[in-house]
Design a protein around this motif. Structure first.
Motif, short mmCIF file in Angstrom:
data_model
loop_
_atom_site.label_atom_id
_atom_site.label_comp_id
_atom_site.label_asym_id
_atom_site.label_seq_id
_atom_site.Cartn_x
_atom_site.Cartn_y
_atom_site.Cartn_z
N PHE A 78 -6.86 5.13 -5.63
CA PHE A 78 -6.49 5.17 -7.04
C PHE A 78 -6.50 3.74 -7.56
CE2 PHE A 78 -4.00 8.85 -5.28
CZ PHE A 78 -4.77 9.84 -5.86
N THR A 79 -7.05 3.53 -8.75
CA THR A 79 -7.15 2.20 -9.34
C THR A 79 -6.70 2.25 -10.79
OG1 THR A 79 -9.40 2.52 -10.17
CG2 THR A 79 -9.17 1.71 -7.88
N ALA A 92 0.61 -2.68 -6.82
CA ALA A 92 0.39 -2.17 -5.47
C ALA A 92 -0.93 -1.41 -5.41
CB ALA A 92 1.54 -1.25 -5.05
N ILE A 93 -1.31 -1.03 -4.20
CA ILE A 93 -2.52 -0.25 -3.95
C ILE A 93 -2.08 1.17 -3.66
CG2 ILE A 93 -4.53 0.01 -2.44
CD1 ILE A 93 -4.02 -3.03 -1.72
N ALA A 94 -2.79 2.17 -4.18
CA ALA A 94 -2.45 3.57 -3.94
C ALA A 94 -3.66 4.29 -3.34
CB ALA A 94 -2.01 4.25 -5.23
N LEU A 95 -3.41 4.98 -2.24
CA LEU A 95 -4.46 5.71 -1.52
C LEU A 95 -3.97 7.12 -1.24
CD1 LEU A 95 -7.20 5.52 0.06
CD2 LEU A 95 -5.86 4.82 2.05
N LEU A 126 0.86 -1.19 0.00
CA LEU A 126 0.00 0.00 0.00
C LEU A 126 0.89 1.23 0.00
CD1 LEU A 126 -2.65 1.60 0.36
CD2 LEU A 126 -2.44 1.16 2.83
N VAL A 127 0.64 2.14 -0.93
CA VAL A 127 1.38 3.40 -1.00
C VAL A 127 0.42 4.53 -0.71
CG1 VAL A 127 2.73 4.94 -2.48
CG2 VAL A 127 3.03 2.45 -2.65
N ILE A 128 0.77 5.35 0.28
CA ILE A 128 -0.02 6.52 0.64
C ILE A 128 0.62 7.72 -0.05
CG2 ILE A 128 -0.94 7.94 2.50
CD1 ILE A 128 -1.77 4.96 2.68
N ALA A 154 0.31 6.13 -10.20
CA ALA A 154 0.23 5.37 -11.45
C ALA A 154 1.35 4.34 -11.54
CB ALA A 154 0.28 6.32 -12.65
N GLU A 155 2.55 4.72 -11.14
CA GLU A 155 3.69 3.79 -11.22
C GLU A 155 3.53 2.61 -10.27
OE1 GLU A 155 7.81 5.17 -11.95
OE2 GLU A 155 6.95 7.15 -11.48
N VAL A 156 3.07 2.85 -9.05
CA VAL A 156 2.95 1.73 -8.11
C VAL A 156 1.75 0.84 -8.45
CG1 VAL A 156 4.23 2.92 -6.29
CG2 VAL A 156 1.71 3.03 -6.29
N ILE A 157 0.70 1.42 -9.00
CA ILE A 157 -0.44 0.61 -9.46
C ILE A 157 0.03 -0.33 -10.56
CG2 ILE A 157 -2.62 0.71 -10.74
CD1 ILE A 157 -3.25 3.27 -9.09
N GLU A 158 0.88 0.18 -11.44
CA GLU A 158 1.42 -0.64 -12.53
C GLU A 158 2.21 -1.83 -11.98
OE1 GLU A 158 1.41 -1.66 -16.35
OE2 GLU A 158 0.47 0.17 -15.62
#
Length: 148
Positions: A97-98, A87-90, A70-72, A80-84
């Motif tokens: 973010f999805t 990972a999960i982005a909040l 999870l990245v805050i 966008a980079e961590v979703i790729e």
């Protein structure tokens, strides 16, 4: 799961929510920033100081993030980079973010950057509200519950 916090711009109230949740759930958490900051004494909360410079902290988070972490962050390109990477982005306002919503968010961010570069004056985001804090805490709790 590990929590990574883009800590340079993360509001203090949100960090406190993160600290409580990480401690309660025993979730390893790392705050990444280019300046010193206080963190509670904990065996699950760490601080990583990086050099100052454009996107140094963001790049370090991307490098270290693994699938299902999870990245805050409120930084759209970082999200966008961590979703790729899976990972999960909040965001600190509780916006999840999805893969489905990050593309339009990037487009809007780029459009606003272009408008500001052409001389359009814009105000920053509104102050963090109690509703934002509650949205963040609720999303964080749901994500951590699903991970355990």
């Amino acid at each position: 799961m590990k929590i990574w916090v883009d800590a340079d711009a993360c509001p203090v109230a949100i960090k406190e929510i993160i600290f409580r949740a990480a401690t309660r759930t025993r979730t390893n958490t790392c705050l990444v920033a280019n300046h010193a900051m206080r963190i509670p004494k904990s065996d699950v909360i760490q601080f990583l100081r990086v050099e100052s410079g454009f996107d140094i902290a963001d790049n370090e988070i991307v490098k270290r993030t693994e699938q299902h972490d999870l990245v805050i962050t409120s930084d759209i390109p970082l999200a966008a980079e961590v979703i790729e990477k899976g990972a999960i982005a909040l965001s600190s306002r509780g916006e999840l973010f999805t893969k489905d919503n990050i593309g339009p968010r990037l487009n809007m961010r780029d459009f606003m950057d272009t408008m500001r570069a052409s001389g359009l004056e814009s105000s920053g985001p509104p102050p963090l509200s109690n509703t934002d804090k509650q949205n963040f805490a609720n999303h964080l709790d749901r994500i951590l519950a699903q991970a355990n």
